[in-house]
Each structure stands twice: as structure tokens, then as C-alpha cells.
Design an enzyme around this catalytic site. Sequence first.
Site, PDB file in Angstrom:
ATOM      1  N   GLY A 191      75.737 -36.507 -23.170  1.00 23.86           N
ATOM      2  CA  GLY A 191      74.646 -35.668 -23.661  1.00 23.86           C
ATOM      3  C   GLY A 191      74.723 -35.505 -25.162  1.00 23.86           C
ATOM      4  N   LYS A 236      70.218 -14.404 -19.024  1.00 20.19           N
ATOM      5  CA  LYS A 236      69.702 -15.745 -19.242  1.00 20.19           C
ATOM      6  C   LYS A 236      68.287 -15.803 -18.698  1.00 20.19           C
ATOM      7  CE  LYS A 236      71.401 -19.753 -20.816  1.00 20.19           C
ATOM      8  NZ  LYS A 236      72.309 -19.900 -21.955  1.00 20.19           N
ATOM      9  N   GLY A 259      72.160 -34.342 -27.245  1.00 15.03           N
ATOM     10  CA  GLY A 259      71.019 -33.580 -27.727  1.00 15.03           C
ATOM     11  C   GLY A 259      71.444 -32.759 -28.924  1.00 15.03           C
ATOM     12  N   LYS A 260      71.000 -31.515 -28.969  1.00 11.63           N
ATOM     13  CA  LYS A 260      71.243 -30.683 -30.151  1.00 11.63           C
ATOM     14  C   LYS A 260      72.729 -30.526 -30.456  1.00 11.63           C
ATOM     15  CE  LYS A 260      68.787 -27.215 -28.605  1.00 11.63           C
ATOM     16  NZ  LYS A 260      68.121 -25.898 -28.538  1.00 11.63           N
ATOM     17  N   GLY A 309      75.551 -31.990 -28.680  1.00 15.29           N
ATOM     18  CA  GLY A 309      76.343 -33.206 -28.573  1.00 15.29           C
ATOM     19  C   GLY A 309      76.232 -34.091 -29.801  1.00 15.29           C
TER      20      GLY A 309
END
Length: 381
Positions: A191, A86, A193-194, A196
Site C-alpha cells: 500500500g 471513527k 497511498g498517502k 506508504g
Amino acid sequence: MAMLTRAADTISESGNDHEQVVWCRDQRTGLKAVIAIHSTALGPALGGTRFHPYASEGDAVKDVLDLSRGMSYKNALAGVDFGGGKAVVIGDPRPAADGGTKSEELLSAYGRFVQSLSGRYITACDVGTQSADMDVVGSQCAYTLGRSAELGGSGDSSILTAYGVFQAMRACAQSRWGSPSLHARRVGIAGVGKVGRRLAEHLTAAGATVVVTDPREDAVDRVRRAHPGIEAAPHTDTLITRPLDIYAPCAMSAALNYRTVSRMSASVVCGAANNQLARPDVADLLQRRGILYAPDYVVNAGGVIQVSAERSGESFDKTKAKVAEIFDTTTEIFGQAAAEGVPPTTAADRIARQRIALAAEHDAPLFLDRGHLRGALKSSL
């Protein structure tokens, strides 16, 4: 200097099972990033790049160490031949023109750092980064996935990540209520965003009642414009106490701690966020409260399956079919956990570690197709 000392302490305390931790600094662009390679036993370390305004470098290091370890387990259980890694970039993910940190020059500098690792780490999108960002990184680096479809990439990995979460949620419903149907189930998403946002689309189509929250009002407004029946909660603390069947953490790490779990109304937790447990023993608290928890790195593996298919040239439809098998993997983990009376995280961790250990013994990636993965699940407990 104090922040650097705390970051170094974090590595010595939490990163002693990692193969490599790399500091990336570029004075000209202001880049400050950390790349963590947890394991390459199964292949090159694959994991996204998170762009986030961490409060300190120590916080960034802790996050990247935890996230990279989670990627090793995620990739092992997803059946892809990649290890775990990561990266985090410290800064405001908004474009520099809008007052943020992100710029083409900074992303290019980051790409050169990834390139310098000669393929030990392969990057892709994560929180705060998009396919367009990977296009810039990829202009400097041969080890970039999740690029725009126009440039030969698989595009936005949130599409199949959300689909995989939806399939895992169906497996949760099957285990908890005897049917995979989510019709009339009340699901709270923290959340949007992308991932969710796309999860909300799947749930609405399935007839679920959806309640959402997000610190960004525009994100909530966008979802509610697309689906007027979706409700909104002012913040996560309010959402978790509302009557819910399923709670879906889809934002940052450590969403599940003693305080939130103690106050939670839902009987199932299944969401897209990475590293949802603030501490490993939170899994025991969930178990004691009778809350079924789907391990996050099992649930959100659709993205890595998608970007790994980008490397092999597999079609989207075939990749989507593989992501749908997250339903089976989740179901089998629940079955093994119930048989042994252990939290699902214990069952999932064990099979992931088993595959990594076997690969390390053979000094080569150990590919497990879905049938072998199921057999390993049954023999691991």
C-alpha cells in the site's frame, strides 16, 4: 433490509463496549455513513473519516467499530487527551465527476451529522479522504481537524503518520538487530497511498532496500518514478513471501491473518494500517513464529498527534519532536513484553486500558506526559 439486519447484529455482537453508534443517511445526496464513539473517558472522541466501497453495511459497521476501539487505545498511548471514535462513509471515494460517490454536497451533509453530535466526536482525514474534503466538512461543522494549511489547519496528517511509522521501524530494528539503523534492510510495503508513499521516502533516504505493491498501478508508478531504485511486487501475496527483513502493511485492515503470517518471510512487522490483526490470536501466532510485531495503534499515532496539535496551536517542529517519541514508546513496550513473555499487543493494550480506566474513575481526562506514560508502562505488567 437484510443488510440492515446484519449491520444491527454486528453492533449487538461487537459494539457492546461502545458509547454510541450513529447512522447517517441523507436521501438527497445519497450519503450512507456510520459514526462510532467508543470512549470519551479521555476527552472528545477523535478519529478520521474513512471513505470506502464496503461490500455491505455489515462490513462497514464491523470496520467502524474495530477502528473506533483502536482509536481509543491509540489516543491513550499517544498521550493526547482524546477518546476514540471513527466514521466510515460507504461509497467510491473518487469524485462524482470521475464516476465515484464523493461530492461537495455529500461531504456537507456528512459535516452536518458530525455537527449534530455537539463535539462528542471530532473528525479528520483517513483512507479515502483528504484535507480538501475536511475543508468541505468543516464548512458545516466546528469539530473538524486536518484541514488545509491555507484555512488554518495542520494539513495532510499522513506526513507525520509516516514519520512516526519510520521511528517505530527504527525501534523494531533496535530490538531485533541491536541497532536502529535501517541501512541495507529489505522492507516490503503493501500500500503506497498517502502514508506508504511517504514511508518509502524515509526508508530510501535511510539506505533501505524497498519493495512495494499496491492494487493501483498508478500509485506504484508514482513511487518508482520518484525513487527508481524501488522494486515492485505484483501483489501482496507475492510480496510477503519474498525475502524481507520488515513487512509494512500500509493499506486496509486485517492484513495479518493465519494464512499471511504462516507464509511470511519477514522477521518484523511494522506498518501504518489500522487494525492489522484479523483476529486477536494472530498476535500469538506472530510470537510463536518469532516475528516481532509493532502494535499498529502505537506505530501510526503520528497523525493523531499532528491533528491534536492543530487544536492547541502547537508548532509543526514541536509536534514532529513529539511524534519522534514513538521510537521510545515502541521500545518500552517491546521491553515490557519481552520481560513478561507476552506479545507486544498485550503490553500495549494493558497500558491503554489502564489510562482509560483511570480517567473514567476520575470522570475527567487524565493527562499523562511522556515521563508518566513510561512509568505507567513499567507498572502495568
